[in-house]
Design an enzyme around this catalytic site. Structure first.
Site, short mmCIF file in Angstrom:
data_model
loop_
_atom_site.label_atom_id
_atom_site.label_comp_id
_atom_site.label_asym_id
_atom_site.label_seq_id
_atom_site.Cartn_x
_atom_site.Cartn_y
_atom_site.Cartn_z
CE LYS A 284 5.04 -4.09 -2.02
NZ LYS A 284 3.93 -4.92 -1.52
CG ASN A 285 2.91 -6.50 -4.75
OD1 ASN A 285 3.52 -6.67 -3.69
ND2 ASN A 285 2.01 -5.55 -4.92
NE ARG B 299 -4.31 -6.14 2.64
CZ ARG B 299 -3.09 -5.96 2.18
NH1 ARG B 299 -2.26 -5.19 2.82
NH2 ARG B 299 -2.69 -6.56 1.07
CG ASP C 169 -0.74 -1.35 -4.91
OD1 ASP C 169 -1.50 -1.29 -3.93
OD2 ASP C 169 -0.26 -2.42 -5.33
NE ARG D 297 5.59 -3.16 4.00
CZ ARG D 297 4.35 -2.93 3.59
NH1 ARG D 297 3.67 -1.91 4.09
NH2 ARG D 297 3.77 -3.71 2.71
N1 EPU Z 1 -10.22 -10.01 0.15
C1 EPU Z 1 -11.20 -10.71 0.81
N2 EPU Z 1 -10.93 -11.97 1.24
C2 EPU Z 1 -9.73 -12.56 1.04
C3 EPU Z 1 -8.72 -11.87 0.34
C4 EPU Z 1 -9.00 -10.58 -0.10
O1 EPU Z 1 -12.29 -10.19 1.05
O2 EPU Z 1 -9.56 -13.73 1.47
C5 EPU Z 1 -10.48 -8.64 -0.31
C6 EPU Z 1 -9.53 -7.62 0.31
O3 EPU Z 1 -9.96 -7.24 1.60
C7 EPU Z 1 -9.58 -6.49 -0.69
C8 EPU Z 1 -9.78 -7.23 -2.02
O4 EPU Z 1 -10.20 -8.55 -1.69
O5 EPU Z 1 -10.68 -5.67 -0.42
C9 EPU Z 1 -8.57 -7.31 -2.90
O6 EPU Z 1 -7.46 -7.75 -2.15
P1 EPU Z 1 -6.34 -8.73 -2.73
O7 EPU Z 1 -6.46 -10.04 -2.02
O8 EPU Z 1 -6.38 -8.73 -4.20
O9 EPU Z 1 -5.05 -8.01 -2.22
P2 EPU Z 1 -3.72 -8.73 -1.76
O10 EPU Z 1 -3.50 -9.93 -2.59
O11 EPU Z 1 -3.69 -8.88 -0.30
C10 EPU Z 1 -2.09 -7.56 -3.44
C11 EPU Z 1 -0.87 -6.72 -3.31
C12 EPU Z 1 -1.30 -5.33 -2.82
C13 EPU Z 1 -2.28 -4.73 -3.83
C14 EPU Z 1 -3.47 -5.69 -4.00
C15 EPU Z 1 -4.45 -5.23 -5.06
C16 EPU Z 1 0.84 -8.30 -2.75
C17 EPU Z 1 1.80 -8.81 -1.74
N3 EPU Z 1 0.05 -7.31 -2.36
O12 EPU Z 1 -2.65 -7.64 -2.13
O13 EPU Z 1 -0.12 -4.54 -2.77
O14 EPU Z 1 -2.75 -3.50 -3.36
O15 EPU Z 1 -3.00 -6.99 -4.37
O16 EPU Z 1 -3.82 -5.07 -6.28
O17 EPU Z 1 0.82 -8.76 -3.88
C18 EPU Z 1 1.20 -2.73 -2.08
O18 EPU Z 1 2.08 -3.17 -2.83
O19 EPU Z 1 1.27 -1.59 -1.54
C19 EPU Z 1 0.02 -3.56 -1.82
C20 EPU Z 1 -0.82 -3.34 -0.80
#
Ligand code: EPU
Length: 428
Positions: free
Chosen positions: A29-30, A129, A315, A408
């Site tokens: 997915k990601n 997030r 995850d 999802r």
């Molecule tokens: N964060 C910030 N500021 C930002 C962005 C992120 O503080 O601007 C924080 C988040 O709040 C969190 C941490 O950084 O505490 C890490 O979040 P990250 O941005 O890495 O997560 P993401 O990119 O939103 C992706 C995956 C998630 C997975 C995470 C961590 C996608 C679409 N989603 O999310 O997948 O858990 O990386 O590996 O790629 C899932 O598949 O169930 C899922 C939630």
């Protein structure tokens, strides 16, 4: 496109049956979401294979079609994306504000059209997030950000290469800045970036189409911008196998496998997780792209701490918690990535587990405890799958509501579990 026509659908699961057979892992997915979004950086159409048929992908298709991308189904998991001449740069509010990953379209749209309008994606059940690193990163590349209350407008006639350090390691943040910088003028250096295999796969995909990005898989990236030249698809691309789906099936195998064979996976992407399974006494036979898992006589308790890649993936935290409820002894689970990702514990305890919440990031599990079937609500994708696993182990009948959340990210999970001998039905 959707196979969860009615969002109120649920699973009825009769637990306690051993599972046996082979399961094929679908595309990640990601990775798929980012590859599909990156199609907006191309001058021509492109073919993408191994796309998982999951609701998040269908929502991204909805958004892409509104923007002006034609999507043609070519095979079971294969799609051809044709980019139209006049791309719109507004993300449809009604879809994007309920679909967190919609943010992946913002970077490529900004890079291609010089402007993007999108609603604030908001928090979700797993935590706050925020998108501060996206906004900060775009500013560094010379964009202007306008906060219009219910939506953001980001503008940059031309993005310019910059040297940018991420305050927080962010997977989607890293991918967004890569997709923004790839068409920019000059060189961009990104520091403290995410090293997840999905980031590496996105970079491979872009490089095959003419981008010049070095350093993927390390915390430091160097991107030579194309100065507005769009990328060109020379041949198709295949989405990498979903390491989280593979890990989820491995946990199912560790609890119920008689045995289970997990095919078309990438064991190298799962090393920390596989180590935790081995520490738990689970029998694994690992080959190049498949893993055989046999449930052990006795599962041992293991402490884990979720971390960015190559650490233990957040995850897989919830499914691993279910495994630890069947382990002998106490295990401490420390969730460090998200601030709301242990909120499903109360429902698991209603099924018979003995889990104590120490603080919002830490839980202590005492096991093993027999599980009883219950009616539970799927709060998010991974906790929802954890409930499915708990229900497969539990004595009696469980009802899992709100399975849209599970759809999802897992393609037809019910059909695939039934093939292994599970008693699971999807009902309205
Ligand atoms: N964060 C910030 N500021 C930002 C962005 C992120 O503080 O601007 C924080 C988040 O709040 C969190 C941490 O950084 O505490 C890490 O979040 P990250 O941005 O890495 O997560 P993401 O990119 O939103 C992706 C995956 C998630 C997975 C995470 C961590 C996608 C679409 N989603 O999310 O997948 O858990 O990386 O590996 O790629 C899932 O598949 O169930 C899922 C939630």
């Amino acid at each position: 496109m959707s196979y969860n026509k009615n969002k109120l659908m649920r699973f009825i699961i009769k637990g306690g049956y051993k599972l046996k057979g082979e399961v094929e892992i679908k595309g990640a997915k990601n990775n798929a979401l980012k590859i599909l979004a990156a199609s907006l950086l191309f001058s021509n159409g492109l073919n993408i294979k191994n796309v998982p048929l999951i609701e998040d992908v269908f929502r991204l298709f909805d958004l892409l079609e509104i923007i002006g991308v034609k999507i043609l189904k070519k095979g079971l998991n294969e799609f051809y994306l044709e980019i139209q001449k006049n791309i719109k740069n507004v993300l449809e509010k009604s879809i994007a504000e309920r679909f967190r990953a919609s943010i992946v379209l913002a970077g490529p749209l900004l890079a291609r059209t010089g402007k993007v309008i999108f609603p604030f994606p908001g928090g979700c059940v797993i935590g706050k997030r925020p998108i501060d690193v996206f906004l900060d990163g775009w500013r560094a590349l010379g964009a202007k950000i306008y906060d219009k209350g219910s939506f953001y407008e980001v503008r940059a006639k031309k993005l310019k290469g910059a040297d940018y350090t991420f305050r927080t390691v962010s997977v989607t943040g890293t991918e967004t800045l890569i997709m923004s910088a790839v068409l920019a003028e000059g060189e961009t250096i990104l520091r403290n970036v995410a090293c997840e295999p999905e980031v590496v796969a996105l970079v491979d995909f872009l490089n095959k189409a003419g981008a010049e990005i070095r350093g993927a898989g390390t915390p430091f990236l160097r991107i030579k911008g194309t100065n507005g030249r769009l990328l060109k698809a020379l041949r198709g691309f295949e989405v990498i196998p979903d390491r989280i789906e593979a890990g989820s099936f491995l946990i199912i195998g560790a609890l119920l496998g008689d045995p289970l064979i997990i095919k078309h996976c990438e064991p190298n992407h799962l090393s920390t997780f596989l180590l935790a399974l081995k520490d738990a006494g689970v029998n694994l036979e690992i080959e190049k792209d498949k893993i055989k898992v046999i449930r052990p006589k006795k599962i041992l308790s293991v402490d884990i701490k979720t971390r960015e890649y190559p650490g233990f993936p957040t995850d897989l935290q919830a499914p691993f918690v279910v495994l630890m409820t069947q382990a002998f002894g106490q295990s401490l689970i420390f969730e460090t990535v998200f601030d709301g990702r242990l909120n499903y514990i109360e429902d698991l305890n209603r099924m018979g587990t003995k889990i104590v919440m120490c603080d919002p990031h830490r839980i202590l599990i005492s096991g093993p405890t027999p599980l009883r079937g219950r009616e539970v609500e799927s709060p998010d994708l991974r906790a929802g799958l954890a409930f499915v696993i708990a229900a497969l182990v539990a004595k009696g009948k469980s009802i899992i509501n709100n399975i849209y959340q599970i759809d999802r990210g897992y393609e037809k999970i019910d059909e695939r579990l039934r093939m292994l001998g599970a008693k699971i039905q999807r009902v309205d």
